[in-house]
Design a protein around this motif. Structure first.
Motif, short mmCIF file in Angstrom:
data_model
loop_
_atom_site.label_atom_id
_atom_site.label_comp_id
_atom_site.label_asym_id
_atom_site.label_seq_id
_atom_site.Cartn_x
_atom_site.Cartn_y
_atom_site.Cartn_z
N ARG B 113 0.78 -1.23 0.00
CA ARG B 113 0.00 0.00 0.00
C ARG B 113 0.82 1.29 0.00
O ARG B 113 0.30 2.33 -0.34
CB ARG B 113 -0.93 0.05 1.23
CG ARG B 113 -2.02 -1.03 1.33
CD ARG B 113 -2.92 -1.06 0.14
NE ARG B 113 -4.31 -1.42 0.38
CZ ARG B 113 -4.86 -2.61 0.10
NH1 ARG B 113 -4.14 -3.58 -0.41
NH2 ARG B 113 -6.16 -2.82 0.30
N LYS B 209 -7.87 -6.99 -2.64
CA LYS B 209 -9.17 -6.41 -2.32
C LYS B 209 -9.01 -4.92 -2.06
O LYS B 209 -8.07 -4.51 -1.36
CB LYS B 209 -9.76 -7.08 -1.07
CG LYS B 209 -11.19 -6.59 -0.76
CD LYS B 209 -11.73 -7.18 0.52
CE LYS B 209 -12.05 -8.65 0.38
NZ LYS B 209 -11.60 -9.41 1.54
N GLN B 210 -9.87 -4.13 -2.64
CA GLN B 210 -9.87 -2.70 -2.37
C GLN B 210 -11.24 -2.15 -2.72
O GLN B 210 -11.78 -2.47 -3.77
CB GLN B 210 -8.79 -1.99 -3.20
CG GLN B 210 -8.82 -0.48 -3.10
CD GLN B 210 -8.62 0.03 -1.67
OE1 GLN B 210 -7.67 -0.36 -0.99
NE2 GLN B 210 -9.54 0.87 -1.19
N ASP B 211 -11.80 -1.34 -1.82
CA ASP B 211 -13.08 -0.70 -2.12
C ASP B 211 -12.91 0.30 -3.26
O ASP B 211 -11.88 0.98 -3.35
CB ASP B 211 -13.62 0.05 -0.90
CG ASP B 211 -14.16 -0.89 0.17
OD1 ASP B 211 -14.04 -2.10 -0.02
OD2 ASP B 211 -14.68 -0.38 1.18
N VAL B 213 -14.66 3.67 -4.40
CA VAL B 213 -15.50 4.63 -3.69
C VAL B 213 -15.86 5.80 -4.61
O VAL B 213 -14.97 6.38 -5.22
CB VAL B 213 -14.76 5.18 -2.44
CG1 VAL B 213 -15.66 6.10 -1.64
CG2 VAL B 213 -14.25 4.04 -1.58
N PRO B 214 -17.15 6.12 -4.71
CA PRO B 214 -17.52 7.28 -5.52
C PRO B 214 -16.78 8.52 -5.04
O PRO B 214 -16.64 8.74 -3.83
CB PRO B 214 -19.03 7.44 -5.26
CG PRO B 214 -19.48 6.10 -4.81
CD PRO B 214 -18.32 5.49 -4.08
N LEU B 216 -13.63 9.08 -5.33
CA LEU B 216 -12.19 8.84 -5.15
C LEU B 216 -11.65 8.04 -6.33
O LEU B 216 -12.36 7.23 -6.92
CB LEU B 216 -11.93 8.02 -3.87
CG LEU B 216 -12.25 8.64 -2.52
CD1 LEU B 216 -11.88 7.66 -1.41
CD2 LEU B 216 -11.50 9.96 -2.33
N ILE B 218 -8.65 5.51 -6.56
CA ILE B 218 -7.70 4.85 -5.66
C ILE B 218 -6.71 4.04 -6.49
O ILE B 218 -7.11 3.20 -7.30
CB ILE B 218 -8.44 3.96 -4.66
CG1 ILE B 218 -9.37 4.81 -3.80
CG2 ILE B 218 -7.45 3.18 -3.80
CD1 ILE B 218 -10.32 4.01 -2.94
#
Lengths: 588, 269
Positions: B113, B209-211, B213-214, B216, B218
């Motif tokens: 990360r 795994k990674q969200d 997000v509206p 953003l 990423i």
């Protein structure tokens, strides 16, 4: 007399006058809008009992839908995928708020905190009554979400926006979602009233001689839980109001520019992560709000039935304070995959691991309490031992999820569902069962049936392990949570047999709860009359009549001479010395 | 009753442990550069927690049986309020265990990360929407064209779904697909976006795994190490179709990847 002691007595005298109220007249003031903390405690208990059956029924429908998605159930009909999501949202919300928060604190805390510290009632009886009826209104509003157009919301108990913030994101996100948020906001207000009352009562209304370090661990647990509630529910209340504004007034606290079904929404500049921070700032302490009273009652019962002082009383108090304190600094561990700064994950992870230390102290001390004891296996004791076992099992999956590295495979899988159900769900419920079997004689004046109690314990103990332990295996295999059907993702097909096994285990476990309810109501009416102190216990509630009179002690204020767990004192006449007996030594 | 508790607690412990050791259900085969380290950290945690689990449960069962009330013949209970030395010993031990585990795992997290993607990484933009994933490649110019929320039309699919502004020169050679192709043994530089609600981009085999997000964008990176087809599942509740929001990653040789992307570019002409 020095000035401090004099000042203390003045305050004590004032608060006694302030809250002293006449015995209730008439049915409505006695049983409905009662100011008596004991009646209010029983009201909370029955509210939670109603809620737990609703929540359990929803979970049964979910388990059935997962395995037999096409089945047509009587009354309920055919469950659609979106209905499944409404079921899980309402199951989680009802269980967390109206069972795990309501029963241990509002129910048993309300009934026994004043008696255990030798007080005639709560500090603010009217506030106490308001707190219950506000909670009741919150529950009615929550249930109403089922019956409006679109049905109950499908955004999960965590309600992450934008899903929860925009009506067109799915069925149930219309009026149902508004009712859901409103209910939670009302619940927060009620919990704040309760928390203030518990804190003030503990600080101001202790009987003479009831020093902080002589308080039963149950009182400590309710006291610390109340502090957590005071600090946490206000934040959720504010967050809920902001979410309602985003939904209905066109603000953009949590919603950036988004396009739903090809429609550009009018929001801009909001942050979905802001909700997660606010929600989990409440949500993580909430876990401890649910479990701390269970820890308290388990300590109380293990000591009572092992006929031994609690091992390391002070360490137990400090451990609960440590858990409560650290509990406010770890909310970010729910957000390792959220897009939050990866650097902050280090701090959240380390602090979360640190909570393992006081949790381990508690476990060791419970084992230390049993060690070289003389254990009497009545039903409350079985549930307390069950609590320890479940606390260990549910707790040890924590250090997996506390590591951001391992959240990469495990976050939002069934591993998490297994973890929090074992520790926050089942262990906490075992605390509630233990408390019910233990205090039922004092509350209702009759004994519960031991045979039915034991049958209930064995089926529930084995049954809940059979439901929730396999969830860890599912999670390791990458099974995401909140999937209404297992047919679309190919790698889930292999996991269906395990899911089927869990559904059968759920049938048996839920069936066993009928034994509990039958025992509860039958014993209330027909159980053998209970003595004032049926368990040979030491704390103050066992010194008074069964059930206790309106002012708890019949006009006599108890004076405390001993610590709460003086069992097996060498040279004493009996194997227990009550807190109101003449002092047994300088130890406590 | 003490004996029954001993038997049942031990039985639950051994059956659970048996399935954990035999592991018929386990992490799926790891096919990314970071999988080995993550799995190693998992197994280490697993063994240490497993030992604590068995010891704690077995002691609980044993004590319940051994210290049951045996009537008048039993020795008197041990009147003790605790033992400070032992409290300190197990506080320190658990502290070292938990903090040690945490520090061991932190290196892997930092590599995943903290470090940006390499310059040579394949750029892929991942866009989540109810209930599909779209993947965009920047084409020969190496630049993603502009997207505009006003142009988004999910029912039209692909380019229109993510609102690609075709008047932007950089958008001319962008390739948008519903199945993700990746070359093996090359790092991928993901840009994760979501247009409506939060989704989570989960590739179990790649330990990724990674969200999404509206609002953003990423950045994340991963290096697939094995040719094959792998499933993508959505891991964040996103609405009624959450359970069917899945996709496929096809990891192919660099050669096949080049051919595939050339063919897509040709289709656009």
């Amino acid at each position: 007399m020095d000035r401090r002691a004099g000042g203390g007595e003045t305050i004590m005298a004032t608060s006694e006058v302030v809250h002293a109220h006449a015995g209730p007249q008439g049915f409505i003031r006695k049983y409905i809008f009662s100011l008596d903390h004991k009646v209010i405690g029983i009201q909370y208990f029955f509210l939670a009992l109603t809620a737990v059956w609703v929540g359990m029924f929803l979970s049964l429908l979910m388990r059935i839908h997962l395995i037999w998605p096409q089945v047509n159930l009587p009354i309920v009909g055919h469950i659609q995928p979106e209905t499944y999501l409404s079921l899980l949202t309402m199951h989680g919300t009802i269980m967390v708020f109206f069972v795990l928060t309501t029963a241990p604190q509002g129910g048993f805390g309300n009934y026994f905190l004043p008696i255990q510290i030798g007080a005639p009632d709560m500090a603010f009886p009217v506030l106490n009554m308001l707190s219950f009826w506000t909670t009741f209104v919150a529950f009615v509003v929550m249930l109403a979400a089922f019956f409006v157009t679109g049905g109950a919301p499908l955004h999960g108990w965590t309600g992450y926006p934008p899903l929860s913030a925009v009506q067109s994101t799915g069925p149930g996100e219309g009026l149902g979602a508004d009712l859901w948020i409103t209910s939670i906001a009302i619940f927060c207000a009620a919990s704040l009233m309760g928390a203030l009352n518990f804190i003030t009562t503990t600080l101001d209304l202790r009987a003479k001689g009831m020093t902080l370090m002589r308080m039963p661990l149950t009182v400590w647990s309710w006291f610390i839980t109340a502090i957590l509630g005071l600090l946490a529910f206000g934040v959720l209340l504010s967050a809920g109001i902001l979410l309602l504004m985003d939904r209905n007034l066109g603000t953009s606290f949590f919603v950036p520019v988004i396009v739903v079904n090809g429609q550009l929404m009018g929001h801009k500049g909001g942050s979905p992560l802001l909700w997660q921070h606010l929600f989990w700032f409440f949500g993580h302490p909430e876990v401890y709000i649910a479990i701390l009273p269970g820890m308290g009652v388990t300590s109380q019962i293990l000591s009572t039935f092992a006929r031994k002082p609690i091992f390391g009383y002070r360490a137990m108090v400090y451990a609960m304070l440590g858990i409560g304190f650290l509990g406010f600094m770890v909310w970010g561990h729910h957000m390792f995959m959220s897009g939050m700064s990866p650097y902050s994950a280090f701090a959240f992870s380390l602090l979360t691991m640190a909570i393992g230390v006081p949790s381990a102290i508690k476990t060791f001390n419970w084992l230390g309490t049993l060690y070289k004891g003389r254990i009497r296996f009545y039903t409350p004791m079985l549930f307390a031992v069950g609590f320890v076992s479940l606390f260990v099992s549910g707790g040890l999956s924590g250090p997996f999820l506390a590591q951001p590295t391992l959240d990469i495979p495990l976050h939002d899988t069934y591993f998490v569902v297994g973890h929090f159900h074992l520790i926050m769900g089942v262990a906490a419920i075992f605390g509630i069962f233990a408390a019910t079997y233990y205090w039922f004689p004092k509350m209702f004046g009759r004994m519960m049936n031991e045979g039915l109690g034991k049958a209930h314990f064995w089926l529930t103990f084995i049954g809940t392990y059979a439901i929730f332990m396999p969830m860890h295996y599912l999670g390791m295999a990458g099974h995401p949570r909140r999937y209404s059907q297992l047919t679309e993702v190919a790698y889930l097909h292999n996991l269906i047999p395990l899911q089927t096994f869990m559904t059968y285990a759920a049938f048996i476990t839920i069936g066993a709860q009928f034994i509990f309810v039958i025992n509860l109501f039958w014993s209330m009416l027909k159980g053998p009359k209970a003595a004032d102190n049926p368990w040979d216990a030491t704390t103050v509630e066992w010194t008074t009549a069964t059930p206790p009179p309106h002012d708890n002690f019949g006009g006599q204020t108890p004076v405390i001479h001993n610590g709460p767990y003086e069992y097996g004192v060498p040279g004493a006449a009996r194997d227990f010395v009550m807190q109101t007996d003449p002092a047994v030594g300088a130890a406590h | 009753m003490g004996l029954a508790l001993l038997a049942v607690i031990w039985l639950i412990t051994f059956v659970s442990t048996y399935f954990f050791i035999w592991h018929p259900w386990w992490l799926p085969a790891g096919v990314s550069a970071s999988a080995a380290a993550i799995d190693h950290q998992f197994v280490t945690t697993y063994i240490l927690m497993g030992i604590v689990f068995v010891l704690a449960q077995c002691s609980l069962g044993l004590f319940a049986w051994q210290y049951r009330d045996r009537g008048s013949s039993a020795p008197p209970v041990d009147y003790s309020h605790g033992n400070t030395t032992m409290e300190i010993v197990w506080t320190v031990l658990t502290g070292v265990l938990f903090v040690g585990l945490n520090l061991m795992g932190s290196k892997i997290w930092a590599a995943e990360r903290f470090e940006p993607a390499q310059a040579s990484a394949v750029p892929v933009e991942v866009t989540g929407m109810q209930f599909a994933w779209y993947f965009r490649y920047p084409g020969p110019d190496g630049k993603f064209g502009i997207t505009n929320p006003k142009l988004m039309d999910p029912s039209a699919g692909s380019e229109a779904a993510i609102g690609l502004d075709t008047s932007d020169p950089a958008a001319k050679d962008d390739v948008v697909t519903g199945t993700m192709f990746l070359p093996v043994n090359r790092q991928v530089d993901f840009t994760l976006r979501a247009v409506d609600v939060i989704h989570s981009f989960f590739i179990p085999n790649m330990r990724f795994k990674q969200d999404a997000v509206p609002g953003l964008a990423i950045h994340m990176h991963v290096t697939p190490t094995q040719i094959g087809d792998y499933e993508i599942a959505c891991a964040e509740l996103c609405g009624l179709g959450h359970y069917k929001m899945h996709g496929m990653v096809k990891v192919v040789s660099q050669e096949d990847f080049d051919k595939w992307i050339a063919a897509r570019e040709a289709e656009k002409q």
